[in-house]
Design a protein around this motif. Structure first.
Motif, PDB file in Angstrom:
ATOM      1  N   PRO A 139       0.803  -1.231   0.000  1.00 24.04           N
ATOM      2  CA  PRO A 139       0.000   0.000   0.000  1.00 24.04           C
ATOM      3  C   PRO A 139       0.836   1.280   0.000  1.00 24.04           C
ATOM      4  N   LEU A 140       1.964   1.273   0.692  1.00 25.77           N
ATOM      5  CA  LEU A 140       2.798   2.479   0.719  1.00 25.77           C
ATOM      6  C   LEU A 140       3.374   2.787  -0.662  1.00 25.77           C
ATOM      7  N   LEU A 141       3.872   1.768  -1.333  1.00 29.39           N
ATOM      8  CA  LEU A 141       4.398   1.988  -2.686  1.00 29.39           C
ATOM      9  C   LEU A 141       3.272   2.306  -3.677  1.00 29.39           C
ATOM     10  N   ALA A 142       2.144   1.650  -3.537  1.00 35.84           N
ATOM     11  CA  ALA A 142       1.015   1.926  -4.434  1.00 35.84           C
ATOM     12  C   ALA A 142       0.520   3.361  -4.260  1.00 35.84           C
ATOM     13  N   ARG A 143       0.496   3.822  -3.015  1.00 38.39           N
ATOM     14  CA  ARG A 143       0.084   5.212  -2.770  1.00 38.39           C
ATOM     15  C   ARG A 143       1.039   6.179  -3.456  1.00 38.39           C
ATOM     16  N   ARG A 144       2.332   5.903  -3.363  1.00 41.01           N
ATOM     17  CA  ARG A 144       3.304   6.762  -4.040  1.00 41.01           C
ATOM     18  C   ARG A 144       3.116   6.727  -5.549  1.00 41.01           C
ATOM     19  N   LEU A 145       2.892   5.530  -6.078  1.00 38.66           N
ATOM     20  CA  LEU A 145       2.722   5.386  -7.518  1.00 38.66           C
ATOM     21  C   LEU A 145       1.433   6.056  -8.015  1.00 38.66           C
ATOM     22  N   SER A 146       0.464   6.215  -7.150  1.00 35.69           N
ATOM     23  CA  SER A 146      -0.779   6.888  -7.555  1.00 35.69           C
ATOM     24  C   SER A 146      -0.557   8.372  -7.803  1.00 35.69           C
ATOM     25  N   HIS A 147       0.592   8.892  -7.386  1.00 35.70           N
ATOM     26  CA  HIS A 147       0.912  10.302  -7.587  1.00 35.70           C
ATOM     27  C   HIS A 147       1.834  10.538  -8.783  1.00 35.70           C
ATOM     28  N   VAL A 148       2.113   9.494  -9.540  1.00 35.18           N
ATOM     29  CA  VAL A 148       2.954   9.644 -10.735  1.00 35.18           C
ATOM     30  C   VAL A 148       2.163  10.403 -11.781  1.00 35.18           C
TER      31      VAL A 148
END
Length: 152
Positions: free
Chosen positions: A141-150
């Motif tokens: 979830p932490l990496l997915a959250r970051r990737l959602s801001h790409v």
């Protein structure tokens, strides 16, 4: 009469903080958090009397899983997840969704390892399988959250 203007917030929200950091850095931080939580889970299981001995496929007998072994396993396998996240951030059309689907599938696939571990107590197999889910529940979830801001 005096008019006050709102002051900018001194603190960024967690989402804002994650969205401004490089994907690789968020991956490292997520990995460390996941490794600590997973090792803590394993230490609780060990304290509860779960034997921490497992055999790899092809091994003739089970070997001791050392203290710190779960931490190291999470770090080792999360490197692949960080590389995947960086690649998806660069080239995927929907990096967060692609990352989440891929890592959930890989986590499900990883559960086969503990299930077929020879000469390994059932309680240990369960702890090993749950530890895969615990690590993924922190890191993904932490990496997915970051990737959602790409942004493209």
């Amino acid at each position: 009469m005096s008019v006050t203007t709102p002051q900018p917030q001194a603190q960024q929200t967690e989402s804002g903080l994650l969205s401004t950091r490089p994907v690789w850095l968020v991956g490292i931080l997520a990995t460390l958090a996941g490794a600590v939580v997973t090792e803590a889970f394993a230490l609780v299981a060990r304290a509860a009397g779960v034997p921490m001995e497992a055999a790899s496929p092809g091994a003739t007998e089970a070997a001791e899983i050392p203290v710190g072994g779960f931490f190291g396993g999470v770090v080792f396998w999360s490197v692949a997840g960080i590389v995947l996240a960086v690649v998806l951030a660069r080239w995927a059309e929907q990096p967060a969704r692609t990352f989440t689907v891929t890592t959930v599938a890989l986590t499900a696939l990883s559960l086969a390892g503990p299930a077929v571990a020879p000469d390994t107590a059932t309680s240990t197999q369960i702890v090993l399988a749950v530890s895969h889910v615990v690590a993924a529940a922190v890191v993904v979830p932490l990496l997915a959250r970051r990737l959602s801001h790409v942004r493209r």
